[in-house]
Each structure stands twice: as structure tokens, then as C-alpha cells.
Design a protein around this motif. Sequence first.
Motif, PDB file in Angstrom:
ATOM      1  N   ALA A 322      -4.831   2.365  -0.191  1.00 41.96           N
ATOM      2  CA  ALA A 322      -3.758   3.327  -0.463  1.00 41.96           C
ATOM      3  C   ALA A 322      -3.944   4.592   0.357  1.00 41.96           C
ATOM      4  O   ALA A 322      -2.975   5.142   0.912  1.00 41.96           O
ATOM      5  CB  ALA A 322      -3.723   3.658  -1.954  1.00 41.96           C
ATOM      6  N   LEU A 323      -5.188   5.046   0.469  1.00 39.31           N
ATOM      7  CA  LEU A 323      -5.469   6.237   1.274  1.00 39.31           C
ATOM      8  C   LEU A 323      -5.180   5.967   2.749  1.00 39.31           C
ATOM      9  O   LEU A 323      -4.638   6.827   3.461  1.00 39.31           O
ATOM     10  CB  LEU A 323      -6.932   6.645   1.077  1.00 39.31           C
ATOM     11  N   LEU A 383      -3.597  13.862  -3.950  1.00 35.53           N
ATOM     12  CA  LEU A 383      -3.765  12.668  -3.129  1.00 35.53           C
ATOM     13  C   LEU A 383      -4.760  11.713  -3.775  1.00 35.53           C
ATOM     14  O   LEU A 383      -4.501  10.499  -3.878  1.00 35.53           O
ATOM     15  CB  LEU A 383      -4.241  13.076  -1.731  1.00 35.53           C
ATOM     16  N   PHE A 384      -5.887  12.239  -4.219  1.00 31.53           N
ATOM     17  CA  PHE A 384      -6.873  11.385  -4.885  1.00 31.53           C
ATOM     18  C   PHE A 384      -6.264  10.744  -6.128  1.00 31.53           C
ATOM     19  O   PHE A 384      -6.398   9.524  -6.339  1.00 31.53           O
ATOM     20  CB  PHE A 384      -8.113  12.188  -5.280  1.00 31.53           C
ATOM     21  N   VAL A 390      -2.492   4.109  -7.920  1.00 30.13           N
ATOM     22  CA  VAL A 390      -2.052   2.902  -7.222  1.00 30.13           C
ATOM     23  C   VAL A 390      -3.094   1.803  -7.365  1.00 30.13           C
ATOM     24  O   VAL A 390      -2.777   0.646  -7.645  1.00 30.13           O
ATOM     25  CB  VAL A 390      -1.777   3.203  -5.727  1.00 30.13           C
ATOM     26  N   ALA A 391      -4.360   2.167  -7.198  1.00 31.86           N
ATOM     27  CA  ALA A 391      -5.439   1.177  -7.236  1.00 31.86           C
ATOM     28  C   ALA A 391      -5.745   0.680  -8.643  1.00 31.86           C
ATOM     29  O   ALA A 391      -5.909  -0.526  -8.870  1.00 31.86           O
ATOM     30  CB  ALA A 391      -6.698   1.778  -6.611  1.00 31.86           C
ATOM     31  N   GLU A 392      -5.820   1.604  -9.584  1.00 32.79           N
ATOM     32  CA  GLU A 392      -6.322   1.276 -10.922  1.00 32.79           C
ATOM     33  C   GLU A 392      -5.229   1.060 -11.964  1.00 32.79           C
ATOM     34  O   GLU A 392      -5.501   0.541 -13.043  1.00 32.79           O
ATOM     35  CB  GLU A 392      -7.269   2.386 -11.404  1.00 32.79           C
ATOM     36  N   PRO A 447       4.241   9.351  -8.123  1.00 33.62           N
ATOM     37  CA  PRO A 447       3.386   8.164  -7.978  1.00 33.62           C
ATOM     38  C   PRO A 447       3.178   7.696  -6.539  1.00 33.62           C
ATOM     39  O   PRO A 447       2.284   6.881  -6.289  1.00 33.62           O
ATOM     40  CB  PRO A 447       4.127   7.092  -8.795  1.00 33.62           C
ATOM     41  N   ASP A 448       3.971   8.183  -5.601  1.00 36.39           N
ATOM     42  CA  ASP A 448       3.828   7.771  -4.200  1.00 36.39           C
ATOM     43  C   ASP A 448       2.831   8.697  -3.502  1.00 36.39           C
ATOM     44  O   ASP A 448       3.141   9.866  -3.242  1.00 36.39           O
ATOM     45  CB  ASP A 448       5.186   7.838  -3.508  1.00 36.39           C
ATOM     46  N   PRO A 449       1.623   8.214  -3.166  1.00 31.48           N
ATOM     47  CA  PRO A 449       0.619   9.094  -2.547  1.00 31.48           C
ATOM     48  C   PRO A 449       1.079   9.690  -1.222  1.00 31.48           C
ATOM     49  O   PRO A 449       0.622  10.768  -0.840  1.00 31.48           O
ATOM     50  CB  PRO A 449      -0.587   8.167  -2.334  1.00 31.48           C
TER      51      PRO A 449
END
Length: 506
Positions: A322-323, A383-384, A390-392, A447-449
Amino acid sequence: MVGPVQIVDLFSGPGGLSEGFAAAKDARHKSAYEIGISIEKDKAAHRTLRLRAFLRKFPEIPDEYYRWLKIGGDQPTWSEIYPDEWKKASNEAICAELGLAETTALLSSAIAEINRAAKGRTVLIGGPPCQAYSLVGRARNRGKKDYVPAKDQRHYLYREYCRVLNELSPAVFVMENVKGMLSSTVEGLAIFGQVVNDLKNSGPGYRLYTISGDDNDELLPSHFLLQAEDYGVPQARHRVIIVGVRADIALRLPRGFSPKLIKSEKAVTVADVLSNLPRLRSGLSRDDNEAAWKEAMASAISQVRRASSDYQGEKPEAFHAALGEVEARLASGTAPARWSSVRTTLPASIPFKLRAFLNDSRLSALHGHETRGHMPSDLSRYLFAACYAVAEGSSPKASRFPTDIAPEHANWKSGKFDDRFRVQRWHHPSSTVTSHISKDGHYFIHPDPTQCRSLTVREAARLQTFPDNYVFLGNRTEQYIQVGNAVPPFLALQIAEAVLPIFDYV
């Protein structure tokens, strides 16, 4: 021919309850309700309320309104273009503080006129200010030196609601408030029990109903708690809703009748109502421009990557993917704008009734879709948090934040700051939209990084189910407060429809 039910709306805010009631239709597909008078003391919220009252004076919203939203700039001088309609709106939506002698006199005059014309077909709606009841408000009050709950008049503003009940004697009333009202006490006495008793004994007497589907034979305080996400609102908003029916009318209702809402088959999510809106970048609180933002984002990406070398989640690969997507998009070219008025089609995933409620086919431009500025240090935290979500699939608690990007609070990991940075997850209803969104946006991270920002006023309004043609007036802070304090209009519409059959027995 029977006319619309007349509404008296107290503590109106920007008009969430009245918007829903005004949208309800009768069996002939005519307006089932009409607002006789609404009272709001906040000047910015009143301006919003009056504008909406003005627009309802027309069979169709005037072309000038849509032109203003498209072109922007100063609002048209409605009093000159449509003087009759503006005068009616100004007589309907009143900026005044309830409880003052002059407001009482004005309201009494309006009630007398409404009662003469309505022939008993009246409804009182409203939610007394909730700061003294809310859990957050009570925590703040405990921290105030010399704070005495018994002397806080906000605990007793519902009595003004009861005073109007005595004077209007409406067929039905609907009172809304925060769930903290159920547990609030003053000098050891439960506020909710006192409220219920006073409502029951107002005027000629009222029978109270829940609309959540719970049994009315043994009403418990928890039965009055309504969870908005169960009824098609894309937000986990839990509020106390008390419906009262005048005792003589309640006796005429069919055996077993009770006004109930029908639960939605599926939850409406953040993605349903926000994913189609134009992408925007966050702003910088100082010296904002595209180049400066890209530089700040590049720095935030590097900082998060370094700080996350000891990632505390379960899916580090997904987090770094995601990053990496954020970094790739940043390098791909021009950054998104900070605002957009582009109107996009509402997704088909939104249930038809809600989609029709939000949509206006004549609308060519959205209002209020503009980001605010953030400090560069907060960009790395946003950002974090967004990449973590997104990941978790969940927003990170304070203990999951890398030390290098955590705020410098001595008790950051004490538990008091667990939800200091909260991401609204795509595939779930949002958390409760509150007036705190006006402060810093930390509880309302997009929710969109790749956008790395808090929600806009329009996005918050979507989560609150305000129609896309609903404009909030005042500065941006005032607009956020209005949206956060409001009752979701789509929920109010369903409440209006649920109590409408009662008026057949007036």
C-alpha cells in the motif's frame, strides 16, 4: 381535503430532522409534512436552515440555485429575486434561543396559528443540545474547575421541549439525543428517567414508543437506542429516539400497532457513498502548493518506511505494498487538486431508496468537496494509519504506531489516545460523524492512502445522508460542526414514514 401534517422543529441545527420529514410522501405522493416553524440559535446553522426552507417553497428548486453552485462566488440575493418565497422562509426558519422570553412569545404566536389551521395534525420534532449528556462532554466537564452538573442548564433544555409539548399538544412528538443521555446523572439521579417521566406527563399525556422493534410492554432505556447503520445510513451512529403519541390518539390506534423502522438487508458502507467522489490531495497548513505538497509527501513516505521497519501488524507485505502504491502514484505526475466541484454518478451499490434520496439529476456541481491543510508531521501519521487500514482491515491503535511518527505525548500509549488517529474503512459504515470533525480531522482519515487527508465537508455530509444539493453555509469549521451535529436526514425520512399512519386516527 386533508393538508400536510404541520411540523414544529426545535433545536433545528442545519435541518437534518426537518429535511427527512419534508421528504416524506403520503399515499397520493404529495408532501406528507410541512414545516410550520423551526428554531435554531446558531447563526451559521440558521443560515443553512433558512436557505433550505426557501428552496422548499418551490415545486422545483430554482435554476439560479444550480447556476450558483456551478459558477461559485457569492450567493444570489434571494430576497430580491424571489421576495415572497424568501419572506415565507424567513418567517419559518427563526434564529433565536429557546428559553428566552422573546423567543417564547414568538413561538407561542406561531403555535396558536398552527393549531388553528392544522386541526390537530401536528408533530413536534427536535433534539435538545447534547453536550452535557455526551460521554465526551461529560469527560470534559469533569475536568473543569468548579463545574456543578446541577447548575448546567444544558441538562434541562429538554424542559423547553416539554413546555412546547404542553402548548402545542401535538398528535406525535419525536425527540432525538445522544446515547449518553441513557447513563447521565445529576446528583445521583438518572436524567433519562426524569426525561421520560416529564415527556409522558406533558400536555394531555403521551404514550411512549420505541421504533427499534423492541417490545413496548416493558420499555427499558436501551430500547430507545437506534443504530443508524441498521437502517441504510453509512455510519455507526447510535442515538436515542423517543416517539410519543398523545394518549387519546394512542387509545384509537389498532391493537398491536407500533411505529417501527424496517432494517436494511445490507449495510451501506463508506465505499458505497465516497468511492466515486473526485480524488483530492491533502493540503499543507502553511505555504501550500503542489510542489510543496509533493515534497512533503515524499518525506512522509520515507519517514513511514523507515519507522515501519519494525511493523507491528500481521500483514507487513500488504502494508508495504500500500505504501509503494502511494509512492508510485506520487511519482506518476501531477498531484490531484485540493478541491473539486465535479459531480459523478452515484454507484449502483447504494440501495435504490438512498440513492434516489441523495441524487439530484439537475445538479451539475458539488459543493463543499475541498480539503483542509494538515501539518507535515500529521501527513506521516495519516499515511501510516491509512496504509495500515488497507493491510489489516482495521484502524491502528496507538500501540501500533511506530515511535518515530507518534505524537510527543508522555501518555501516548496509556490507552487514552488509542483512537487518536482513526481511518474510516472502505467496506464498513463509518464511525459516528461528530462536531469534533471541525477540530483536526484525526478521527476522520480518508481510507485512500494516496489522498492522505481527512474528510471534506461533502464527504461527511454523504456519510450523514444529506442530499448532494444540500449546501452548508458559514466558514468551513462552521460547516463541519453543522454536519456533525445533525440527524441523518435519510434516517429522519424513515422515522417520518413510520409515524405517518398515526395521523389517520387524529
